[in-house]
Write a protein that holds these residues in place. Sequence first.
Motif, mmCIF file in Angstrom:
data_model
loop_
_atom_site.group_PDB
_atom_site.id
_atom_site.type_symbol
_atom_site.label_atom_id
_atom_site.label_comp_id
_atom_site.label_asym_id
_atom_site.label_seq_id
_atom_site.Cartn_x
_atom_site.Cartn_y
_atom_site.Cartn_z
ATOM 1 N N ARG A 216 0.813 -1.051 -0.011
ATOM 2 C CA ARG A 216 0.021 -0.070 0.048
ATOM 3 C C ARG A 216 0.879 1.202 0.161
ATOM 4 O O ARG A 216 1.662 1.220 0.774
ATOM 5 C CB ARG A 216 -0.966 -0.028 1.143
ATOM 6 C CG ARG A 216 -2.136 -0.945 1.296
ATOM 7 C CD ARG A 216 -3.145 -0.667 2.103
ATOM 8 N NE ARG A 216 -4.482 -1.404 2.088
ATOM 9 C CZ ARG A 216 -5.532 -1.442 2.799
ATOM 10 N NH1 ARG A 216 -5.378 -0.542 3.810
ATOM 11 N NH2 ARG A 216 -6.405 -1.790 2.547
ATOM 12 N N GLY A 302 -5.215 6.258 7.410
ATOM 13 C CA GLY A 302 -5.923 5.034 7.624
ATOM 14 C C GLY A 302 -5.566 3.976 6.717
ATOM 15 O O GLY A 302 -5.377 2.845 6.983
ATOM 16 N N PHE A 303 -5.369 4.431 5.321
ATOM 17 C CA PHE A 303 -4.917 3.615 4.403
ATOM 18 C C PHE A 303 -3.563 3.063 4.557
ATOM 19 O O PHE A 303 -3.331 1.927 4.371
ATOM 20 C CB PHE A 303 -4.785 4.499 3.101
ATOM 21 C CG PHE A 303 -4.393 3.745 2.027
ATOM 22 C CD1 PHE A 303 -5.321 3.042 1.245
ATOM 23 C CD2 PHE A 303 -3.120 3.787 1.307
ATOM 24 C CE1 PHE A 303 -4.876 2.279 0.251
ATOM 25 C CE2 PHE A 303 -2.887 3.271 0.032
ATOM 26 C CZ PHE A 303 -3.773 2.480 -0.699
ATOM 27 N N LYS A 305 -2.342 2.487 7.613
ATOM 28 C CA LYS A 305 -2.107 1.965 9.182
ATOM 29 C C LYS A 305 -1.814 0.674 9.263
ATOM 30 O O LYS A 305 -2.037 -0.296 8.381
ATOM 31 C CB LYS A 305 -3.595 2.209 9.891
ATOM 32 C CG LYS A 305 -3.427 2.252 11.219
ATOM 33 C CD LYS A 305 -4.664 3.090 11.627
ATOM 34 C CE LYS A 305 -5.858 2.506 11.291
ATOM 35 N NZ LYS A 305 -7.039 3.118 11.701
#
Lengths: 305, 246
Positions: A216, A302-303, A305
């Motif tokens: 990510r 958030g992405f 995390k």
Amino acid sequence: MDLIQKNLLLQIAELHDIPEGAYNIRANGESVGRNTTANIDIVKKEDKDGIDIIIKPGTVNESVHIPVLLSQSGMQETVYNDFYIGEGAEVTIVAGCGIHNCGVDTSKHDGIHTFYLGRNAKVRYIERHYGEGDGNGENVMNPETIVHLEEGAVLEMETTQIKGIDSTNRITRGDLAAGAVLEVHEKIMTHGKQFARTDFSVDLNGDGSSANVVSRSVARDESRQEFYSNINGNCACTGHSECDAIIMDKAVVSASPQLTAGNIDASLIHEAAIGKIAGEQLIKLMTLGLTEAEAEEQIINGFLK
Amino acid sequence: MLELKNICYEIEDDNDNKEILKNINLTIDEHFVAITGPNGGGKSTLAKMIAGIIRPTSGQILLDGEDITELNITERAKKGISYAFQQPVHFKGLTVKDLISIAAGKTMNVNDVCGILSEVGLCARDYIDREINGSLSGGELKRIEIAMILARGTRLSIFDEPEAGIDLWSFSSLIHVFEKMRDEIHGTILIISHQEKILKIADKIIVIAAGEIEKAGSKEEILPSLMYTAASCKSLTDKMANENQL
Ligand SMILES: Nc1ncnc2c1ncn2[C@@H]1O[C@H](COP(=O)(O)OP(=O)(O)OP(=O)(O)O)[C@@H](O)[C@H]1O
Ligand SMILES: [Mg+2]
């Protein structure tokens, strides 16, 4: 250790001070602290820069910390660390490199980590890379991780590079025997004019082996990222890779996944998605009272995390 | 009090101007107001306009006498407008706890989040660390959407078809949530709904069809006519017929 080094240690290993268990702290090219335990030995290499970490078979619930700190501007090094994990051992290894560069010269750390996991050994490997500094000197890190997994061995690898690394080329190579499991989670954020390249290549050689590579990343400003992955399924195995990137500003991201199945029972999947933050996510958070910039931060945090 | 004055909304559709809202005039000063009407009538468009997500082509929006037409989404949220979407948004990585905390405007401990989630009928411990993504069911996402509005507790709360996707059993407890909100808050609740049970607890019902206010008034005035004007409220009567069969 001085305050700058202590802060680097906190950033990469979440350590406030000397860790428990086995450790080797390397600062500006020298070992500034080492501890071994009855089951974990750390030995300095004679022929080149680096250490051997030898973990006895059956060792459980132990950890090894091997942080590397560079606070001298212009410091450049190539370090070889080899990990020998005995049969059935279950350990956590925390590595990572923090660079503080307040000069004008390039600081560079190339770490080549080779793992030999014995049968049924289980390792959680955590690696964080972090850079800071108010000078114009570049922070460069090129980590190379090579993993050899014997039958039934499990390696979970979590790598994070969120801040301050101007250029990185991250290479991961692996080969897996029957029933071995490799799980890789990578998180990357680049900003400014930074460049990050990640390159995975895994050979699934034994029946029932599996690899899962999840990346990510967030690319901001004018930064560039390249993602390469290659999974070779040479037996009855499962492989999955996923690259999910958020692109912002004028950043450039490319993803080049490759799958090669050399056996009729190999099942391989790749997913790749690159896109900006969804407008409706921003809108939702703004209706909860956040400004657009705050909403962006929340979504990115958030992405990653 | 919310006032809409001469609100028009046009969009360009293949070089053709399409009027989605046509000169809407509306004053809402009741505690609990329901908006209903056929699919595509313009209800969600109106809700988005109040929340600042879209701007009117012409007209004015006033909140407690203050002109908020030029305010952006964040500014309106800070003035006390909340909007629960008809279609909840998915987030990768943000959890139920994260969003409830953002909505409440402070870090919430497990107990605080539990309290709010249990109001919407979710067992908090199972949900608190779940990501707000497609792994949650449609009904669960709707409940979390409602929970965020409860966490904010603002003076104007807009719910866009909150009952959609919520099973009948939970629906009656959801009605209690709205009744409780109606009785406890000093502000206004605006609910877009096709459900008779929700319309029945409203102080005022507004019917929007083809971008216009077809009628508005007390439930005593509006409800009976809704039951018989099948043409303008087909979806409503359809849904009720389904419900009666169950
Ligand atoms: N961006 C857009 N482009 C084209 N048409 C649009 C756009 N936004 C809304 N519309 C149209 O405006 C009309 C009103 O839409 P709106 O979503 O407000 O209806 P609604 O009353 O909420 O319906 P429902 O009961 O189905 O939720 C519809 O005909 C819709 O297709
Ligand atoms: Mg709608």
